[in-house]
Design a protein around this motif. Structure first.
Motif, PDB file in Angstrom:
ATOM      1  N   MET A   1       0.842  -1.192   0.000  1.00  0.00           N
ATOM      2  CA  MET A   1       0.000   0.000   0.000  1.00  0.00           C
ATOM      3  C   MET A   1       0.877   1.241   0.000  1.00  0.00           C
ATOM      4  N   ALA A   2       0.249   2.372  -0.252  1.00  0.00           N
ATOM      5  CA  ALA A   2       0.970   3.640  -0.226  1.00  0.00           C
ATOM      6  C   ALA A   2       0.940   4.194   1.188  1.00  0.00           C
ATOM      7  N   ALA A   3       2.112   4.490   1.746  1.00  0.00           N
ATOM      8  CA  ALA A   3       2.185   4.993   3.114  1.00  0.00           C
ATOM      9  C   ALA A   3       3.551   5.605   3.346  1.00  0.00           C
ATOM     10  N   ASN A   4       3.654   6.344   4.430  1.00  0.00           N
ATOM     11  CA  ASN A   4       4.954   6.825   4.887  1.00  0.00           C
ATOM     12  C   ASN A   4       5.469   5.788   5.879  1.00  0.00           C
ATOM     13  N   GLU A   5       6.371   4.943   5.419  1.00  0.00           N
ATOM     14  CA  GLU A   5       6.807   3.817   6.237  1.00  0.00           C
ATOM     15  C   GLU A   5       7.434   4.264   7.548  1.00  0.00           C
ATOM     16  N   SER A   6       8.239   5.313   7.507  1.00  0.00           N
ATOM     17  CA  SER A   6       8.925   5.748   8.729  1.00  0.00           C
ATOM     18  C   SER A   6       7.916   6.225   9.773  1.00  0.00           C
ATOM     19  N   GLN A   7       6.841   6.901   9.308  1.00  0.00           N
ATOM     20  CA  GLN A   7       5.823   7.350  10.256  1.00  0.00           C
ATOM     21  C   GLN A   7       5.030   6.164  10.813  1.00  0.00           C
ATOM     22  N   LEU A   8       4.718   5.183   9.958  1.00  0.00           N
ATOM     23  CA  LEU A   8       4.027   3.997  10.463  1.00  0.00           C
ATOM     24  C   LEU A   8       4.900   3.262  11.478  1.00  0.00           C
ATOM     25  N   MET A   9       6.187   3.171  11.205  1.00  0.00           N
ATOM     26  CA  MET A   9       7.101   2.537  12.157  1.00  0.00           C
ATOM     27  C   MET A   9       7.094   3.284  13.483  1.00  0.00           C
ATOM     28  N   ARG A  10       7.010   4.601  13.396  1.00  0.00           N
ATOM     29  CA  ARG A  10       6.956   5.411  14.615  1.00  0.00           C
ATOM     30  C   ARG A  10       5.695   5.102  15.410  1.00  0.00           C
ATOM     31  N   ALA A  11       4.565   4.953  14.705  1.00  0.00           N
ATOM     32  CA  ALA A  11       3.310   4.608  15.364  1.00  0.00           C
ATOM     33  C   ALA A  11       3.393   3.218  15.990  1.00  0.00           C
ATOM     34  N   PHE A  12       3.942   2.254  15.224  1.00  0.00           N
ATOM     35  CA  PHE A  12       4.054   0.892  15.739  1.00  0.00           C
ATOM     36  C   PHE A  12       4.962   0.860  16.966  1.00  0.00           C
ATOM     37  N   ALA A  13       6.046   1.624  16.920  1.00  0.00           N
ATOM     38  CA  ALA A  13       6.979   1.649  18.047  1.00  0.00           C
ATOM     39  C   ALA A  13       6.286   2.192  19.304  1.00  0.00           C
ATOM     40  N   ALA A  14       5.462   3.227  19.135  1.00  0.00           N
ATOM     41  CA  ALA A  14       4.757   3.802  20.280  1.00  0.00           C
ATOM     42  C   ALA A  14       3.815   2.782  20.903  1.00  0.00           C
TER      43      ALA A  14
END
Length: 416
Positions: free
Chosen positions: A300-313
């Motif tokens: 999918m189209a996404a900002n991977e680094s931001q999603l990683m940040r969300a997952f990390a939180a």
């Protein structure tokens, strides 16, 4: 009209709207030809449609083919008891009125006929005015039964439609309430985001000065070989200033209304990369990690680094909820144009009275200095900026599940 004189133009069963027939259809069954033809003619003159037969077998065949409002049957027929024919007619067509005609009536036979479903009986020689009156009353009673049945069906239909309309109304009300709650939440979060942007701007400039001056003082203190407690104090100031910068970095996320850069992203890969960076926190806290990642997950189209940040939180929050160890399960699925992600821990859970506040910025249940309350709100902001949804399910003492849904359609439109 006698059946003997009818043409054999149709052998199929007729379907009648029994309640709305303009004229009732009657059947006369009598082995005396003169009697049945005379009775048929009299009834036709009254406006009824009449079939007349002389044998039980012919009567059974007609009743099986079409509906008769009323049947007049002789109790004495060749080779068959009229009561048997009565039973057969009521078995085939329960709504057909049956009246027995006999010249040898007895109390016993009359009672038997009534018990078998006969509406009444007519004695021979037939009193024509009396027979017309009896037949008319029976048909009127039948008409009222049919009308009552029709009205009951209409009432049932109206009740079904009313229940459907009520259900649709309840769904619409629930939908509007949900939309209103989302609008209120969006307005509240927008206000917090704007506040965060202002706070970040106002603090960043003086904090830069504090950090710069602290570094100069620390260098000078070491050059002048000042007492150790002076150097330690300056290093503490520098450390706390750096922590404040990290907090401002988190807050700066709220000043951006959209994720800046999108690209092809596989959520499974983003989760694995996040775990490679922060998975040690789970090991340190004796937390068992279980991955249930769908191999058929689409890109999918996404900002991977931001999603990683969300997952990390979310992972960090789960880790902190299991101070004595536990299990964290991460699951991904693709369903109906969406990617679904679930983070399920076996931690302490979230009390029901504060569950709705877990995504609010700066809200935390931990002691002062042990958390800023930014982590889950940051995850919320990132998911919302990706056009997705995020929710929490929790049970005190049993654990918490954070669920994320990301639309593949929204991501496709973003890429294009």
């Amino acid at each position: 009209m006698t059946v003997e004189n009818q043409t054999k133009e149709s052998s199929r069963v007729s379907t009648l709207d029994r309640a709305d027939d303009e004229s009732a259809r009657l059947l006369v069954v009598d082995d005396d030809k003169g009697m049945r033809e005379t009775l048929a003619d009299i009834l036709e003159m009254e406006g009824y449609e009449v079939d007349a037969v002389g044998e039980a077998s012919a009567a059974r065949e007609l009743v099986a083919r079409q509906f008769y409002h009323l049947a007049l049957i002789d109790l004495r027929l060749p080779g068959v008891d009229g009561l048997d024919l009565l039973t057969q007619i009521k078995g085939t067509s329960p709504d057909t009125i049956v009246m027995v005609v006999t010249g040898h009536a007895s109390l016993e036979s009359s009672v038997d006929a009534i018990n078998l479903g006969a509406e009444g009986y007519i004695l021979k020689p037939i009193d024509i005015p009396g027979a017309r009156s009896s037949i008319g009353r029976a048909l009127e009673k039948q008409r009222l039964v049919f009308e009552n049945r029709r009205l009951l069906e209409e009432l049932r239909g109206m009740n079904v439609r009313l229940e459907q309309n009520n259900m649709e109304l309840q769904q619409e009300i629930a939908g509007r309430k949900s939309l209103q709650a989302q609008l209120v939440e969006s307005e509240k979060m927008l206000g917090i985001y704007q506040l965060a942007a202002g706070v970040t701007h106002e603090i960043a400039n003086p904090l830069t000065t504090v950090m710069g001056r602290t570094q100069l003082l620390l260098r000078k203190a070491k050059e002048l070989d000042l007492p150790r407690e002076v150097v330690d104090s300056l290093e503490i100031i520098q450390y706390e200033a750096a922590r404040t910068v990290d907090t401002l970095d988190n807050l700066s996320l709220y000043s951006r209304s959209r994720v800046d850069k999108y690209g092809p992203c596989n959520v499974n890969v983003a989760i694995e990369r996040t775990l490679s960076l922060f998975g040690h926190e789970l090991d340190d806290n004796d937390i068992l990690l279980t991955l249930d990642l769908s191999p058929e997950l689409p890109e999918m189209a996404a900002n991977e680094s931001q999603l990683m940040r969300a997952f990390a939180a979310i992972i960090r929050n789960a880790s902190q909820a299991m101070p004595g160890g536990g299990e964290l399960t991460i699951e991904t699925r693709s369903k109906k144009g969406e990617v679904h992600i679930a983070f399920r821990d076996t931690g302490v859970g979230i009390p029901e009275d504060i569950r709705s506040r877990v995504f609010e910025p700066f809200f935390t249940t931990r002691d002062p200095g042990r958390g800023t309350g930014v982590g889950l709100s940051e995850a919320y902001k990132i998911v919302k900026d990706h056009g997705g949804s995020i929710g929490v399910e929790s049970s005190e003492g049993k654990g918490t599940t954070i669920r994320i849904s990301l639309s593949l359609e929204a991501s496709d439109s973003t890429l294009s």
